[in-house]
Design a protein around this motif. Structure first.
Motif, PDB file in Angstrom:
ATOM      1  N   VAL A 113       0.502  -1.441  -0.094  1.00 57.96           N
ATOM      2  CA  VAL A 113       0.110  -0.191   0.065  1.00 57.96           C
ATOM      3  C   VAL A 113       1.417   0.903  -0.197  1.00 57.96           C
ATOM      4  O   VAL A 113       0.694   2.214  -0.445  1.00 57.96           O
ATOM      5  N   GLN A 116       2.216   1.979  -3.435  1.00 62.83           N
ATOM      6  CA  GLN A 116       0.991   2.515  -4.412  1.00 62.83           C
ATOM      7  C   GLN A 116       0.754   3.933  -4.138  1.00 62.83           C
ATOM      8  O   GLN A 116       0.059   4.707  -5.160  1.00 62.83           O
ATOM      9  N   THR A 141       1.360   5.012   6.168  1.00 60.95           N
ATOM     10  CA  THR A 141       0.798   5.076   5.505  1.00 60.95           C
ATOM     11  C   THR A 141       1.200   6.536   5.073  1.00 60.95           C
ATOM     12  O   THR A 141       1.832   7.247   3.979  1.00 60.95           O
ATOM     13  N   LEU A 173      -6.887   3.976  -1.662  1.00 60.68           N
ATOM     14  CA  LEU A 173      -6.280   3.133  -1.090  1.00 60.68           C
ATOM     15  C   LEU A 173      -7.474   3.098   0.178  1.00 60.68           C
ATOM     16  O   LEU A 173      -7.685   3.723   0.308  1.00 60.68           O
ATOM     17  N   THR A 176      -5.336  -1.817   5.244  1.00 58.55           N
ATOM     18  CA  THR A 176      -5.586  -3.402   5.074  1.00 58.55           C
ATOM     19  C   THR A 176      -6.314  -3.933   6.463  1.00 58.55           C
ATOM     20  O   THR A 176      -6.770  -5.539   6.555  1.00 58.55           O
ATOM     21  N   PRO A 200      -7.318   0.960  -7.069  1.00 62.89           N
ATOM     22  CA  PRO A 200      -5.932  -0.378  -7.195  1.00 62.89           C
ATOM     23  C   PRO A 200      -6.220  -0.977  -7.781  1.00 62.89           C
ATOM     24  O   PRO A 200      -6.787  -1.272  -7.688  1.00 62.89           O
ATOM     25  N   ASP A 204      -6.911  -3.943  -0.612  1.00 62.87           N
ATOM     26  CA  ASP A 204      -5.995  -3.409  -0.061  1.00 62.87           C
ATOM     27  C   ASP A 204      -6.249  -4.119   0.812  1.00 62.87           C
ATOM     28  O   ASP A 204      -5.728  -4.224   1.614  1.00 62.87           O
ATOM     29  N   CYS A 206      -5.994  -7.294   3.499  1.00 61.53           N
ATOM     30  CA  CYS A 206      -5.156  -8.258   3.103  1.00 61.53           C
ATOM     31  C   CYS A 206      -6.058  -9.337   3.207  1.00 61.53           C
ATOM     32  O   CYS A 206      -7.236  -9.383   3.971  1.00 61.53           O
TER      33      CYS A 206
END
Length: 318
Positions: A113, A116, A141, A173, A176, A200, A204, A206
């Motif tokens: 992430v 990205q 992030t 985004l 996760t 994305p 994202d 998980c």
């Protein structure tokens, strides 16, 4: 007249979710700390809880890990490890500037992430980031990109209230460890309001978060009560309890078996049990043993997915 329960304990059907507990990112983070202690000797410093679980953190403390909140608490000349949630770019840069040896235990799916986010900013897009304010993963992030290039979105209402200059190139985004259903609703709202937004390439949220929520969805409708083992600051664990409650099942988030109250089991003949991605299997067995003190258990594993993901260690420890 015969007693209704000749063995003295009423029966309890126990549905145990699979998958549950540790994910590949947590396994990797814990192994990084353990190997670092073996390689460098104690103490090894860890910035922030390596994963959100008190039992795990205490176990690593006993082996020689020292947990701190900020880098300036780490003395010179000792290795430092960054947690699985990820850190802003400024943190490893500051560690390098001080000459500290550092190891990055950021989950590779969180790092994905981060990359990205960098690519979207390089492409000139403003990022709408779906996540929870103050969560370490969100802080990490946001710390990958320049200030002001990302906007935090927590709810569908945030999307409705969002005002951006006409023609702003956008991407979205997400954290996760979010609710799969909530995030889908927020994404739908973003795409409805900003049809040109760049998505994305892949989800994202998980695999472990998605799988554990799906397992709860399979179990909860059959239960009167769901127990989720996890920390109150663990995003993925909180989401598991929410998923059960939304399906009409009472749910409690617990850290240890000692927190279970006997009265919770009144009127319960089927109980669901799962564990967040930072909770070890030891705690699952501890809870099962505790329930077995009060009830005659029949255990059933409910398998909804197989997980075989393994992540490589940092090259310094491989």
């Amino acid at each position: 007249m015969n007693a209704p329960f000749p063995h003295g304990k009423p029966p309890l059907r126990l549905l145990i979710a699979a998958p549950r507990g540790f994910c590949a990112g947590v396994d990797r983070a814990i192994e990084i700390v353990e190997r670092a202690i073996d390689r460098y000797g104690a103490p090894v410093y860890v910035r922030h809880e390596i994963v959100h679980n008190r039992f795990v953190v205490d176990g690593l403390k006993a082996k020689g890990a020292i947990f701190v909140e900020e880098l300036d608490e780490v003395p010179d000349g000792v290795p430092v490890i960054f947690s699985a949630h990820g850190v802003p770019k400024a943190v490893p840069a500051a560690a390098s500037a001080r000459g500290l040896e550092w190891l990055d235990a950021t989950c590779p799916l969180v790092s994905k992430v981060h990359r990205q986010a960098e690519r979207q900013i390089e492409a000139g897009r403003h990022i709408l980031f779906i996540g929870h304010d103050g969560h370490p993963e969100v802080i990490g992030t946001f710390g990958q990109v320049p200030d002001g290039t990302m906007t935090l979105i927590e709810t569908v209402e945030d999307v409705a209230a969002l005002e951006l200059p006409e023609g702003t190139p956008l991407a979205f985004l997400s954290q996760t460890t979010l609710s799969v259903d909530d995030t889908a609703a927020i994404i739908a709202a973003i795409q409805a309001k900003f049809p040109q937004v760049t998505a994305p390439k892949a989800e994202d949220i998980c695999y472990a978060t998605s799988n554990r929520q799906a397992a709860v969805k399979a179990i909860a409708p059959q239960c009167q009560l769901m127990l989720v083992i996890g920390a109150p600051n663990s995003s993925n664990s909180l989401r598991l309890a929410e998923v059960a409650e939304r399906l009409g099942t009472r749910a409690f988030l617990i850290q240890r078996a000692s927190e279970i109250e006997p009265e919770w089991l009144e009127g319960v003949d089927t109980l669901g049990l799962t564990a967040g991605a930072s909770a070890p299997e030891t705690l699952v067995r501890e809870v099962v043993a505790r329930l077995g003190e009060w009830r005659e258990l029949s255990e059933e594993q409910v398998v909804t997915a197989e997980e075989r993901m393994v992540f490589k260690l940092p090259r310094q420890l491989a």
